[in-house]
Write an enzyme that holds these catalytic residues in place. Structure first.
Site, PDB file in Angstrom:
ATOM      1  N   ASP A  64     -19.295 -15.515  10.016  1.00 15.52           N
ATOM      2  CA  ASP A  64     -19.316 -14.917  11.369  1.00 15.52           C
ATOM      3  C   ASP A  64     -18.206 -15.554  12.203  1.00 15.52           C
ATOM      4  O   ASP A  64     -17.704 -16.626  11.873  1.00 15.52           O
ATOM      5  CB  ASP A  64     -20.679 -15.076  12.037  1.00 15.52           C
ATOM      6  CG  ASP A  64     -21.045 -16.538  12.295  1.00 15.52           C
ATOM      7  OD1 ASP A  64     -21.045 -17.312  11.333  1.00 15.52           O
ATOM      8  OD2 ASP A  64     -21.318 -16.898  13.453  1.00 15.52           O
ATOM      9  N   HIS A  86     -19.737 -13.979   1.707  1.00 13.85           N
ATOM     10  CA  HIS A  86     -20.211 -13.406   2.976  1.00 13.85           C
ATOM     11  C   HIS A  86     -19.202 -13.806   4.050  1.00 13.85           C
ATOM     12  O   HIS A  86     -19.307 -14.864   4.670  1.00 13.85           O
ATOM     13  CB  HIS A  86     -21.599 -13.954   3.303  1.00 13.85           C
ATOM     14  CG  HIS A  86     -22.268 -13.270   4.460  1.00 13.85           C
ATOM     15  ND1 HIS A  86     -22.901 -12.060   4.339  1.00 13.85           N
ATOM     16  CD2 HIS A  86     -22.411 -13.631   5.754  1.00 13.85           C
ATOM     17  CE1 HIS A  86     -23.416 -11.701   5.507  1.00 13.85           C
ATOM     18  NE2 HIS A  86     -23.121 -12.642   6.392  1.00 13.85           N
ATOM     19  N   GLU A 103     -22.235 -17.495   1.719  1.00 14.23           N
ATOM     20  CA  GLU A 103     -21.422 -17.535   2.931  1.00 14.23           C
ATOM     21  C   GLU A 103     -20.445 -18.701   2.819  1.00 14.23           C
ATOM     22  O   GLU A 103     -20.525 -19.530   1.897  1.00 14.23           O
ATOM     23  CB  GLU A 103     -22.304 -17.667   4.192  1.00 14.23           C
ATOM     24  CG  GLU A 103     -21.499 -17.456   5.474  1.00 14.23           C
ATOM     25  CD  GLU A 103     -22.328 -17.135   6.721  1.00 14.23           C
ATOM     26  OE1 GLU A 103     -23.560 -17.096   6.636  1.00 14.23           O
ATOM     27  OE2 GLU A 103     -21.697 -16.920   7.779  1.00 14.23           O
TER      28      GLU A 103
HETATM   29  O1  9MR Z   1     -24.009 -12.470   8.869  1.00 10.50           O
HETATM   30  C1  9MR Z   1     -24.856 -13.467   9.396  1.00 10.50           C
HETATM   31  C2  9MR Z   1     -24.456 -14.809   8.851  1.00 10.50           C
HETATM   32  O2  9MR Z   1     -23.153 -15.128   9.286  1.00 10.50           O
HETATM   33  C3  9MR Z   1     -25.479 -15.862   9.238  1.00 10.50           C
HETATM   34  O3  9MR Z   1     -25.208 -17.087   8.618  1.00 10.50           O
HETATM   35  C4  9MR Z   1     -26.855 -15.395   8.843  1.00 10.50           C
HETATM   36  C5  9MR Z   1     -27.952 -16.367   9.197  1.00 10.50           C
HETATM   37  O4  9MR Z   1     -27.971 -16.717  10.524  1.00 10.50           O
HETATM   38  O5  9MR Z   1     -27.155 -14.171   9.425  1.00 10.50           O
HETATM   39  C6  9MR Z   1     -26.262 -13.144   9.030  1.00 10.50           C
HETATM   40  O6  9MR Z   1     -26.594 -11.969   9.717  1.00 10.50           O
HETATM   41  C7  9MR Z   1     -27.709 -11.277   9.213  1.00 10.50           C
HETATM   42  C8  9MR Z   1     -28.842 -11.332  10.205  1.00 10.50           C
HETATM   43  O7  9MR Z   1     -29.319 -12.657  10.347  1.00 10.50           O
HETATM   44  C9  9MR Z   1     -29.968 -10.408   9.774  1.00 10.50           C
HETATM   45  N1  9MR Z   1     -29.477  -9.081   9.581  1.00 10.50           N
HETATM   46  C10 9MR Z   1     -28.426  -8.982   8.566  1.00 10.50           C
HETATM   47  C11 9MR Z   1     -27.248  -9.852   8.946  1.00 10.50           C
HETATM   48  C12 9MR Z   1     -26.219  -9.826   7.802  1.00 10.50           C
HETATM   49  O8  9MR Z   1     -25.224  -8.934   8.005  1.00 10.50           O
HETATM   50  O1  9MR Z   2     -25.649 -24.109   7.636  1.00 11.76           O
HETATM   51  C1  9MR Z   2     -26.740 -23.611   8.392  1.00 11.76           C
HETATM   52  C2  9MR Z   2     -28.013 -23.912   7.665  1.00 11.76           C
HETATM   53  O2  9MR Z   2     -28.200 -25.292   7.576  1.00 11.76           O
HETATM   54  C3  9MR Z   2     -29.170 -23.256   8.376  1.00 11.76           C
HETATM   55  O3  9MR Z   2     -30.329 -23.427   7.605  1.00 11.76           O
HETATM   56  C4  9MR Z   2     -28.886 -21.763   8.580  1.00 11.76           C
HETATM   57  C5  9MR Z   2     -29.979 -21.059   9.363  1.00 11.76           C
HETATM   58  O4  9MR Z   2     -30.025 -21.485  10.682  1.00 11.76           O
HETATM   59  O5  9MR Z   2     -27.693 -21.600   9.288  1.00 11.76           O
HETATM   60  C6  9MR Z   2     -26.573 -22.127   8.633  1.00 11.76           C
HETATM   61  O6  9MR Z   2     -25.485 -21.970   9.452  1.00 11.76           O
HETATM   62  C7  9MR Z   2     -25.015 -20.656   9.692  1.00 11.76           C
HETATM   63  C8  9MR Z   2     -24.981 -20.478  11.195  1.00 11.76           C
HETATM   64  O7  9MR Z   2     -26.291 -20.456  11.705  1.00 11.76           O
HETATM   65  C9  9MR Z   2     -24.224 -19.225  11.613  1.00 11.76           C
HETATM   66  N1  9MR Z   2     -22.918 -19.188  11.013  1.00 11.76           N
HETATM   67  C10 9MR Z   2     -22.969 -19.258   9.564  1.00 11.76           C
HETATM   68  C11 9MR Z   2     -23.613 -20.548   9.119  1.00 11.76           C
HETATM   69  C12 9MR Z   2     -23.591 -20.694   7.602  1.00 11.76           C
HETATM   70  O8  9MR Z   2     -24.460 -19.834   6.952  1.00 11.76           O
END
Ligand code: 9MR
Ligand code: 9MR
Ligand code: ZN
Length: 548
Positions: free
Chosen positions: A179, A491, A530
């Protein structure tokens, strides 16, 4: 459409999905010979894990001339892993380009050479550059060009902080991950890893040309890259020293190029964890940039002191209010962050009152090193800063006790790696971002080395690298664009233009979760596939540590 038709359609769709799943699974059959696909230093240990049922021997072939240069017997791993054995070819020290063969199975090509990780280091640092926000970026890898135009030029809006739709300048920084949002508390651990890479391994790091836009300027390239983030982090500070927690869209956006994301991005209110992270970063920067950009260093010092003072006046944990936001939280209690903040600020300033703060925090809740850690637990950062400070005034018993504890933690990592079929220093623990943690464990191993230079610490440091580049259950590299069968579908919201199919290069994916097998090389698998700055930062440190 009536319900009957709908049901038929669902069944048909189900059948399509099942066949697709089968095809994908066949294709994803783990590779049987699992080794570091980048290669090995001539003098280092070289061990592959082999998953070929009843095979008893292996050979190594020079891929340039097809000549067999080495024969060996496989050593079975025993009852616990009946399907696995290891090939130890440490004795092969001749530089070259090789392939390991067991029966009909052959590994990808790997090198034995004195510069096997240099290119990876460059690519992984350049991946940070390719994450830059607020500017156009362009890079070439394996003959393909990756680029995007300047993005997020309206960062950002203060609605959720002041209640008014006001603009405040906050361009720059890195996109966080797959993201495009920007989070101060994840910047902290990332900047720590990259600046420690510089502080500890400057001599090796300086030999690698990164070809960043700042090349040839007054600031060394690695530091220039980190400064791109620090300049943004500085914009997150309020006049009274509090630091806003993040700058993001309200919801995760679609998979479009960053310059096409036009949704407004908002600041959230401040939080004490982010404020402490800010102090840690700025305090490090104040000493590290001083020789190259004294004005910037001074600015960082002033900023660090201001936020530190605010924290001292306001000792309670204040989580950021993220009401209205559905993007990454990156929020966790602040005791460890405050320890890190104080420790770095003391290292930089030497002020006795700050040292007293550090030592009382260590006594209160941080007497132990952790064998693994991530953005939510910065205790090790504080302890490393404290133990290795080149300053007088510390309590000698406390330093001694922590040094012993550090050795104990590193020894536990060594034992874990030695007991693991892939020498994985994190053992069999798999969670979101665990690949980043494996790389980050080098902070513990390399720190321990500075107390007591045990060969195992260096050895297991390399084991971690070997694991990430292919000596793992999947027999694949976990870093885009590098090594054998690297991730193809991370991702990552950037969709390469000009029909480039390859993913953007140099990114460590989060990794298998919740078990070793559960890595899906699919764009939708944000839990395993990701990419994120804190994982790449850790890998930069790890590769810097093993550069020769
Ligand atoms: O794309 C999002 C990713 O960057 C984040 O790490 C992740 C967890 O916070 O969430 C992803 O977005 C998802 C969202 O939480 C739920 N709907 C689908 C999204 C994926 O495109
Ligand atoms: O790295 C993060 C992980 O420790 C957490 O469990 C998770 C859910 O909160 O989120 C991960 O971080 C994401 C962040 O929330 C949004 N950008 C993408 C990060 C990597 O997935
Ligand atoms: Zn951007």
């Amino acid at each position: 459409m009536n319900r009957y038709m709908q049901r038929i359609r669902m069944r048909a769709l189900g059948a399509v999905f099942i066949s697709l799943w089968l095809v994908l699974n066949l294709w994803a059959e783990p590779h049987a010979i699992r080794l570091n696909s980048l290669g090995y230093y001539p003098s280092a240990a070289k061990v592959a894990t082999v998953a070929v049922g009843d095979a008893i021997e292996y050979s190594i072939v020079n891929v340039e001339d097809g000549e067999t240069v080495f024969h060996g017997n496989l050593t079975p791993l025993g009852a616990e892993h009946p399907e696995l054995s290891v090939a130890d070819f440490t004795e092969l020290v001749t530089e070259g380009n090789y392939q390991l063969r067991v029966g009909d199975h052959a590994s990808g090509a790997f090198r034995i050479a004195s510069d096997v990780y240099t290119d990876a280091f460059r690519t992984v640092v350049r991946a940070m550059y390719l994450w830059r926000c607020g500017t156009a970026v362009e890079g070439e890898h394996n003959g393909e060009v990756f680029q995007h135009a300047a993005c997020h030029l309206e960062d950002g809006y203060m609605d959720y902080v002041t209640g008014k739709h006001e603009y405040r300048y906050s361009l720059g920084g890195w996109h966080d991950a797959g993201d495009y949002n920007k989070y101060v508390s994840n910047a902290g651990i990332t900047v720590f890893s990259m600046l420690r890479a510089w502080e500890e391994f400057q001599e090796q790091v300086e030999t690698v040309e990164l070809n960043l836009p700042e090349k040839g300027g007054p600031i060394p390239e690695l530091l220039a890259e980190v400064k791109w983030e620090l300049d943004w982090v500085l914009t997150m500070q309020e006049p009274d020293g509090r630091v806003l927690h993040k700058l993001s869209t309200l919801r995760f956006g679609p998979f479009i190029n960053p310059e096409d994301e036009k949704e407004p991005r908002y600041f959230t209110p401040w939080g004490s964890t982010s404020t402490a992270n800010f102090v840690g970063m700025m305090a490090m920067a104040a000493r590290i940039y001083e020789p190259y950009d004294a004005r910037f260093a001074e600015r960082c010092l002033v900023a660090a002191l201001k936020s530190y003072d605010y924290l001292v006046q306001h000792p309670d944990y204040v989580p950021a209010n993220m009401e209205g936001f559905h993007t990454g939280p990156y929020e966790s209690p602040d005791a460890d962050d405050r320890l890190w903040a104080a420790a770095e600020l003391w290292v930089t300033t030497g002020q006795a009152s700050i040292l007293a703060d550090v030592e009382s925090r260590i006594r209160a809740d941080a007497m132990q090193f952790d064998t693994d850690f991530d953005w939510g637990n910065l205790r090790n950062l504080g302890l490393i800063a404290y133990v290795f400070a080149e300053r007088d005034g510390r309590n000698p018993e406390l330093v001694e006790a922590l040094q012993q504890d550090l050795i104990a933690a590193a020894d536990r990592i060594v034992q874990t790696a030695q007991a693991h079929p892939y020498s994985r220093p994190l053992g069999d623990r798999y969670y979101w971002g665990c690949n980043g943690t494996v790389a980050r464990q080098l902070h513990v191993l390399q720190s321990a080395m500075r107390v007591q230079a045990k060969a195992e610490y260096e050895h297991v440091s390399l084991d971690a690298i070997h694991h990430l580049f292919g000596r793992n259950v999947h027999g694949r590299s976990y870093v885009t664009g590098l090594g054998f069968r690297p991730p193809q579908h991370p991702h990552d919201r950037r969709i390469a233009e000009d029909g480039v199919d390859a993913p953007w290069p140099g990114y460590l994916v989060g990794g298998a979760n919740p078990t070793a097998q559960d890595w899906l090389d699919e764009i939708g698998s944000y839990r395993t596939n990701e990419i994120a700055i804190n994982w790449n930062g850790a890998l930069i440190y790890a590769l810097a540590a093993v550069l020769r």
